[in-house]
Scaffold this motif. Structure first.
Motif, mmCIF file in Angstrom:
data_model
loop_
_atom_site.group_PDB
_atom_site.id
_atom_site.type_symbol
_atom_site.label_atom_id
_atom_site.label_comp_id
_atom_site.label_asym_id
_atom_site.label_seq_id
_atom_site.Cartn_x
_atom_site.Cartn_y
_atom_site.Cartn_z
ATOM 1 N N UNK A 149 -44.799 9.466 81.566
ATOM 2 C CA UNK A 149 -45.002 10.913 81.592
ATOM 3 C C UNK A 149 -46.434 11.261 81.958
ATOM 4 N N UNK A 150 -47.408 10.535 81.408
ATOM 5 C CA UNK A 150 -48.805 10.787 81.736
ATOM 6 C C UNK A 150 -49.086 10.492 83.207
ATOM 7 N N UNK A 151 -48.564 9.384 83.685
ATOM 8 C CA UNK A 151 -48.799 9.008 85.078
ATOM 9 C C UNK A 151 -48.218 10.041 86.033
ATOM 10 N N UNK A 152 -46.973 10.470 85.796
ATOM 11 C CA UNK A 152 -46.342 11.444 86.681
ATOM 12 C C UNK A 152 -47.095 12.771 86.675
ATOM 13 N N UNK A 153 -47.586 13.182 85.533
ATOM 14 C CA UNK A 153 -48.310 14.448 85.447
ATOM 15 C C UNK A 153 -49.680 14.348 86.105
ATOM 16 N N UNK A 154 -50.350 13.215 85.929
ATOM 17 C CA UNK A 154 -51.683 13.051 86.504
ATOM 18 C C UNK A 154 -51.652 12.909 88.015
ATOM 19 N N UNK A 155 -50.522 12.497 88.582
ATOM 20 C CA UNK A 155 -50.413 12.424 90.031
ATOM 21 C C UNK A 155 -50.579 13.803 90.669
ATOM 22 N N UNK A 156 -50.214 14.854 89.925
ATOM 23 C CA UNK A 156 -50.338 16.213 90.453
ATOM 24 C C UNK A 156 -51.751 16.771 90.309
ATOM 25 N N UNK A 157 -52.633 16.047 89.609
ATOM 26 C CA UNK A 157 -54.015 16.501 89.429
ATOM 27 C C UNK A 157 -54.835 16.107 90.657
ATOM 28 N N UNK A 158 -55.471 17.074 91.346
ATOM 29 C CA UNK A 158 -56.216 16.757 92.589
ATOM 30 C C UNK A 158 -57.340 15.755 92.339
ATOM 31 N N UNK A 159 -57.427 14.763 93.196
ATOM 32 C CA UNK A 159 -58.511 13.785 93.093
ATOM 33 C C UNK A 159 -59.871 14.445 93.313
ATOM 34 N N UNK A 160 -59.889 15.511 94.133
ATOM 35 C CA UNK A 160 -61.158 16.200 94.418
ATOM 36 C C UNK A 160 -61.794 16.760 93.145
ATOM 37 N N UNK A 161 -60.945 17.185 92.197
ATOM 38 C CA UNK A 161 -61.456 17.730 90.949
ATOM 39 C C UNK A 161 -62.164 16.648 90.140
#
Length: 269
Positions: A149-161
Motif C-alpha cells: 500500500x505504501x509503495x503504490x501510494x508513493x509511486x503517485x508522489x512526484x519525484x520533483x517534489x
C-alpha cells in the motif's frame, strides 16, 4: 417506486450490519439466563454492572485492556514505520533486484498465516522471548500488505517534489518527515486502522506465545471464560462489547482518512 425499493434495500442492509451489534449491546445488560430467551429481549436490562463486575473479577479487565492496548499500539506504530520505509525504498530508489524482491514480497501474501506459526514459535523460544511483549510484536512488524500500500501510494508522489527538498539540503529522513508523511497522512491513517484492528483482535498467536494470565490480551482472556460445562454469557457479551467499542470509535474518528487513503492507494500501479 424504484426509489422506495432502493430505500428498503438499504434499510435492510443497514439492519443486517447494525443488528448484531445492537443485540450484543442489549445482551450485555441482561442476566445469563435471559440472553437466549425467546422472544429475544431487544431492550436494556439491569445486569450490566453485575456482568461487568463479574468479568473484572474473572479476567482482571483493567490489566487485560492495558496489555491489549499496549501491544496493539506499539505493534501498529512500529509496523507503520517499517511499511513506510520499505514502501519508500521500493517506490523511489533504484537498486539491483528491486522488482524481484517486490514480487517475492507479494508472494508471501498467499502463504497462510498458520503455516508460519511453528517456525516463529521455535525462533521466539530459541531466543527466550516466549511469554513476553516482544514475542507478540516482533513477528508482526513486516506487513506485506502495508508495504504494498505504501509503495503504490508513493509511486503517485512526484519525484520533483522530493528532489527539491534534497536540493534544499534535506536528508532522506528529513524528506520523509517534512514531505512524504504530510502527503501520505490519509494512507497512513487507513493502514493504521487495518493494523490496529488486526493487532487488537489477534487471538491465535497470543494464545500460543503467552503463558502467564497476567500477560493475556483481551481475546485470549475472553476465551478463558468458555467453560466445559457452563459458560456465563453475560460476561462474554459485555467483554465482547468492550472489545468491539475501541474499533468502532477508531473507525468513526478516522473514517474520512480511511476512505481517502484507500482511494489514494489505488491511483497508480
Amino acid at each position: 417506486m424504484k426509489g422506495w425499493t432502493l430505500t428498503f434495500a438499504l434499510a435492510a442492509v443497514f439492519a443486517l450490519c447494525v443488528g448484531p451489534f445492537y443485540w450484543l449491546a442489549m445482551a450485555a445488560t441482561h442476566a445469563n439466563a435471559d440472553i437466549f430467551s425467546w422472544p429475544p429481549r431487544f431492550y436494556p436490562g439491569d445486569h450490566l454492572g453485575e456482568n461487568l463486575a463479574t468479568l473484572d473479577e474473572s479476567i482482571g479487565l483493567a490489566n487485560v485492556l492495558q496489555n491489549t492496548l499496549f501491544v496493539a499500539t506499539v505493534q501498529t506504530a512500529a509496523a507503520i514505520v517499517v511499511s513506510l520505509l520499505a514502501g519508500y525504498a521500493f517506490a523511489k530508489f533504484q537498486f539491483v533486484g528491486r522488482n524481484a524482491f517486490f514480487v517475492l514480497l507479494l508472494s508471501t501474501l498467499v502463504i497462510p498465516g498458520g503455516v508460519t506459526i511453528i517456525p516463529i514459535f521455535e525462533l521466539m523460544n530459541e531466543i527466550g522471548l516466549i511469554d513476553s511483549y516482544p514475542a507478540l510484536i516482533l513477528p508482526n512488524l513486516s506487513v506485506p500488505f502495508g508495504i504494498f500500500l505504501m509503495r503504490q501510494s508513493l509511486l503517485a508522489l512526484p519525484d520533483e517534489l522530493l528532489d527539491a527538498a534534497r536540493i534544499d539540503g534535506s536528508g532522506e529522513l528529513r524528506v520523509l518527515w517534512r514531505v512524504v508523511i504530510p502527503v501520505m497522512r490519509p494512507v497512513l491513517a487507513a493502514l493504521a486502522v487495518f493494523l490496529f484492528l488486526g493487532a487488537w483482535n489477534d487471538f491465535l498467536w497470543p494464545l500460543i506465545a503467552l503463558r502467564t494470565p497476567e500477560m493475556y490480551t483481551l481475546p485470549v482472556a475472553l476465551a478463558t471464560l468458555q467453560g466445559l460445562a457452563k459458560t456465563d454469557f453475560g460476561q462474554v457479551m459485555v467483554g465482547t462489547a468492550i472489545s468491539s467499542l475501541p474499533m468502532m470509535i477508531l473507525f468513526l474518528v478516522l473514517q474520512r482518512q480511511f476512505i481517502s487513503g484507500l482511494l489514494a492507494g489505488a491511483t497508480k500501479g
